[in-house]
Design a protein around this motif. Structure first.
Motif, PDB file in Angstrom:
ATOM      1  N   ALA A   1      61.555  72.359  54.517  1.00 42.49           N
ATOM      2  CA  ALA A   1      60.258  71.863  54.979  1.00 42.49           C
ATOM      3  C   ALA A   1      59.327  71.514  53.823  1.00 42.49           C
ATOM      4  CB  ALA A   1      59.599  72.905  55.881  1.00 42.49           C
ATOM      5  N   LYS A   2      59.788  71.753  52.592  1.00 41.75           N
ATOM      6  CA  LYS A   2      58.984  71.488  51.392  1.00 41.75           C
ATOM      7  C   LYS A   2      57.613  72.166  51.491  1.00 41.75           C
ATOM      8  CE  LYS A   2      61.228  67.148  50.035  1.00 41.75           C
ATOM      9  NZ  LYS A   2      62.435  67.355  50.864  1.00 41.75           N
ATOM     10  N   VAL A   3      57.641  73.442  51.825  1.00 39.92           N
ATOM     11  CA  VAL A   3      56.407  74.216  51.985  1.00 39.92           C
ATOM     12  C   VAL A   3      55.701  74.366  50.636  1.00 39.92           C
ATOM     13  CG1 VAL A   3      55.496  76.502  52.562  1.00 39.92           C
ATOM     14  CG2 VAL A   3      57.243  75.448  54.008  1.00 39.92           C
ATOM     15  N   THR A   4      54.398  74.150  50.651  1.00 38.97           N
ATOM     16  CA  THR A   4      53.573  74.349  49.461  1.00 38.97           C
ATOM     17  C   THR A   4      52.490  75.375  49.768  1.00 38.97           C
ATOM     18  OG1 THR A   4      51.862  72.696  49.967  1.00 38.97           O
ATOM     19  CG2 THR A   4      53.918  71.893  48.959  1.00 38.97           C
ATOM     20  N   VAL A   5      51.738  75.751  48.743  1.00 41.95           N
ATOM     21  CA  VAL A   5      50.690  76.764  48.924  1.00 41.95           C
ATOM     22  C   VAL A   5      49.542  76.233  49.774  1.00 41.95           C
ATOM     23  CG1 VAL A   5      51.245  78.024  46.825  1.00 41.95           C
ATOM     24  CG2 VAL A   5      49.627  76.101  46.718  1.00 41.95           C
ATOM     25  N   GLN A   6      49.494  74.917  49.997  1.00 42.06           N
ATOM     26  CA  GLN A   6      48.455  74.352  50.858  1.00 42.06           C
ATOM     27  C   GLN A   6      48.772  74.537  52.342  1.00 42.06           C
ATOM     28  OE1 GLN A   6      49.421  72.449  47.976  1.00 42.06           O
ATOM     29  NE2 GLN A   6      47.586  73.357  47.053  1.00 42.06           N
ATOM     30  N   ASP A   7      50.006  74.824  52.675  1.00 43.44           N
ATOM     31  CA  ASP A   7      50.408  74.971  54.067  1.00 43.44           C
ATOM     32  C   ASP A   7      50.011  76.340  54.613  1.00 43.44           C
ATOM     33  OD1 ASP A   7      51.724  72.446  54.275  1.00 43.44           O
ATOM     34  OD2 ASP A   7      53.462  73.284  53.234  1.00 43.44           O
ATOM     35  N   LYS A   8      49.571  76.356  55.862  1.00 36.95           N
ATOM     36  CA  LYS A   8      49.308  77.607  56.574  1.00 36.95           C
ATOM     37  C   LYS A   8      50.573  77.980  57.337  1.00 36.95           C
ATOM     38  CE  LYS A   8      46.265  79.563  60.142  1.00 36.95           C
ATOM     39  NZ  LYS A   8      45.054  79.298  60.972  1.00 36.95           N
ATOM     40  N   LEU A   9      51.000  79.242  57.205  1.00 37.55           N
ATOM     41  CA  LEU A   9      52.240  79.696  57.819  1.00 37.55           C
ATOM     42  C   LEU A   9      51.945  80.747  58.879  1.00 37.55           C
ATOM     43  CD1 LEU A   9      54.400  80.122  54.577  1.00 37.55           C
ATOM     44  CD2 LEU A   9      54.214  78.099  56.051  1.00 37.55           C
ATOM     45  N   ILE A  10      52.517  80.549  60.062  1.00 35.52           N
ATOM     46  CA  ILE A  10      52.356  81.513  61.157  1.00 35.52           C
ATOM     47  C   ILE A  10      53.747  81.997  61.553  1.00 35.52           C
ATOM     48  CG2 ILE A  10      51.494  81.921  63.497  1.00 35.52           C
ATOM     49  CD1 ILE A  10      49.526  79.625  63.059  1.00 35.52           C
ATOM     50  N   PHE A  11      53.960  83.286  61.395  1.00 31.87           N
ATOM     51  CA  PHE A  11      55.257  83.894  61.694  1.00 31.87           C
ATOM     52  C   PHE A  11      55.163  84.640  63.022  1.00 31.87           C
ATOM     53  CE2 PHE A  11      55.108  83.309  57.149  1.00 31.87           C
ATOM     54  CZ  PHE A  11      56.395  82.923  56.801  1.00 31.87           C
ATOM     55  N   LEU A  12      56.151  84.430  63.892  1.00 29.47           N
ATOM     56  CA  LEU A  12      56.084  84.922  65.269  1.00 29.47           C
ATOM     57  C   LEU A  12      56.711  86.296  65.484  1.00 29.47           C
ATOM     58  CD1 LEU A  12      56.779  81.590  67.179  1.00 29.47           C
ATOM     59  CD2 LEU A  12      54.593  82.789  66.941  1.00 29.47           C
ATOM     60  N   GLY A  13      57.078  86.985  64.396  1.00 30.91           N
ATOM     61  CA  GLY A  13      57.557  88.358  64.539  1.00 30.91           C
ATOM     62  C   GLY A  13      59.066  88.495  64.487  1.00 30.91           C
ATOM     63  N   ASP A  14      59.523  89.753  64.569  1.00 35.47           N
ATOM     64  CA  ASP A  14      60.938  90.122  64.413  1.00 35.47           C
ATOM     65  C   ASP A  14      61.447  89.672  63.055  1.00 35.47           C
ATOM     66  OD1 ASP A  14      60.969  91.457  66.787  1.00 35.47           O
ATOM     67  OD2 ASP A  14      62.413  90.144  67.787  1.00 35.47           O
ATOM     68  N   TYR A  15      60.879  90.275  62.031  1.00 34.15           N
ATOM     69  CA  TYR A  15      61.253  89.974  60.657  1.00 34.15           C
ATOM     70  C   TYR A  15      62.489  90.758  60.234  1.00 34.15           C
ATOM     71  CZ  TYR A  15      56.428  88.689  61.286  1.00 34.15           C
ATOM     72  OH  TYR A  15      55.274  88.165  61.804  1.00 34.15           O
ATOM     73  N   VAL A  16      62.789  91.834  60.946  1.00 38.69           N
ATOM     74  CA  VAL A  16      63.838  92.768  60.554  1.00 38.69           C
ATOM     75  C   VAL A  16      64.895  92.881  61.658  1.00 38.69           C
ATOM     76  CG1 VAL A  16      62.233  94.088  59.122  1.00 38.69           C
ATOM     77  CG2 VAL A  16      62.571  94.743  61.509  1.00 38.69           C
ATOM     78  N   ASP A  17      65.975  93.612  61.319  1.00 36.41           N
ATOM     79  CA  ASP A  17      67.043  93.991  62.262  1.00 36.41           C
ATOM     80  C   ASP A  17      68.012  92.847  62.525  1.00 36.41           C
ATOM     81  OD1 ASP A  17      65.648  96.331  62.390  1.00 36.41           O
ATOM     82  OD2 ASP A  17      65.006  96.119  64.465  1.00 36.41           O
ATOM     83  N   GLY A  18      69.215  93.027  62.080  1.00 43.28           N
ATOM     84  CA  GLY A  18      70.255  92.049  62.329  1.00 43.28           C
ATOM     85  C   GLY A  18      71.087  91.815  61.093  1.00 43.28           C
ATOM     86  N   TRP A  19      70.557  91.034  60.153  1.00 45.23           N
ATOM     87  CA  TRP A  19      71.251  90.753  58.908  1.00 45.23           C
ATOM     88  C   TRP A  19      70.837  91.775  57.847  1.00 45.23           C
ATOM     89  CZ3 TRP A  19      75.080  87.685  60.067  1.00 45.23           C
ATOM     90  CH2 TRP A  19      74.939  86.842  61.174  1.00 45.23           C
TER      91      TRP A  19
END
Length: 242
Positions: A23-41
């Motif tokens: 996605a070519k994310v830069t520091v100008q982008d706002k990031l929203i994470f929807l959860g479940d960061y853990v468990d699985g891999w």
């Protein structure tokens, strides 16, 4: 500046790095994470490290998922349960012990800071799972619904199938409070779909990264999205969640 929303990661650190690059994310982008960061891999601690690092450079919103709540209870109170252990918790415990990050203050602070939901200035709602109240997320709602409910997605999918003449184009009341609703929690691969699901004004961005699917990052304005490789390719010697 773009606003990008990211689906459930489930310890797939390599997938996270890949979609951020695609996605070519830069520091100008706002990031929203929807959860479940853990468990699985096997790289849950590395995933949390990466999220913390991102938040130190740019605006990030982190939503609480049900797996994050389980991990938080284990890190802060030593509590675990058989359901969690059977659904990725064991891998998370092993990885935290292996990396030595089990006592990391930064990680504890991260889990303590997670939000139940986020509403932006355009009345767009970001939540891990859903809600049941016809009044929206802020009234008459059990908190656990924010990270467990699946009826919001089910309602959107069913309503999408109804002939418009029968319902006179009337949106189900739960959906009227928000311009758009972004969720994770229920993999789109459950419906044999490998991309985000759009139904009414709801967008499900969990594309099955916990299992044999991909991790997705989506631009909420353009609706363009980018996906990682399937996680089984990125972690060929692991099974992920069963």
């Amino acid at each position: 500046m773009r606003t990008l929303v990211i689906g459930d990661i489930h310890g797939g650190y390599r997938a996270l790095e890949q979609v951020l690059d695609k996605a070519k994310v830069t520091v100008q982008d706002k990031l929203i994470f929807l959860g479940d960061y853990v468990d699985g891999w096997s790289e849950s601690p590395q995933t949390i490290d990466k999220l913390i690092s991102l938040s130190e450079k740019q605006e990030c919103i982190f939503i609480l998922g049900n797996h994050d709540l389980w991990c938080k209870l284990w890190l802060t109170e030593g509590k675990s349960n058989p359901i969690w252990l059977a659904h990725g918790g064991k891998e998370t415990i092993d990885s935290y012990i292996k990396t030595g990050l089990i006592t990391s203050k930064k990680h504890l602070n991260f889990f303590e800071s997670l939000k139940n939901y986020y509403i932006d200035f355009n009345q767009r709602l970001f939540i891990h799972a859903g809600f049941t109240s016809m009044h929206g997320v802020t009234r008459e709602e059990y908190q656990s619904n924010y990270y467990w409910d699946r009826t919001l997605l089910e309602t959107a999918l069913l309503a999408e199938e109804l002939p418009s003449k029968k319902i006179e184009n009337k949106m189900p009341q739960r959906f009227t409070h928000y311009k758009e609703i972004y969720i994770g929690h229920t993999p789109t691969t459950n419906y044999k779909i490998n991309e985000p699901i759009f139904a009414y004004n709801l967008i499900n961005v969990d594309t099955g990264a916990a299992f044999k699917g991909k991790l997705t990052i989506l631009d909420i304005d353009s609706k363009e999205f980018w996906q990682s490789d399937v996680l089984t390719k990125l972690y060929p010697n692991e099974k992920g969640r069963n």
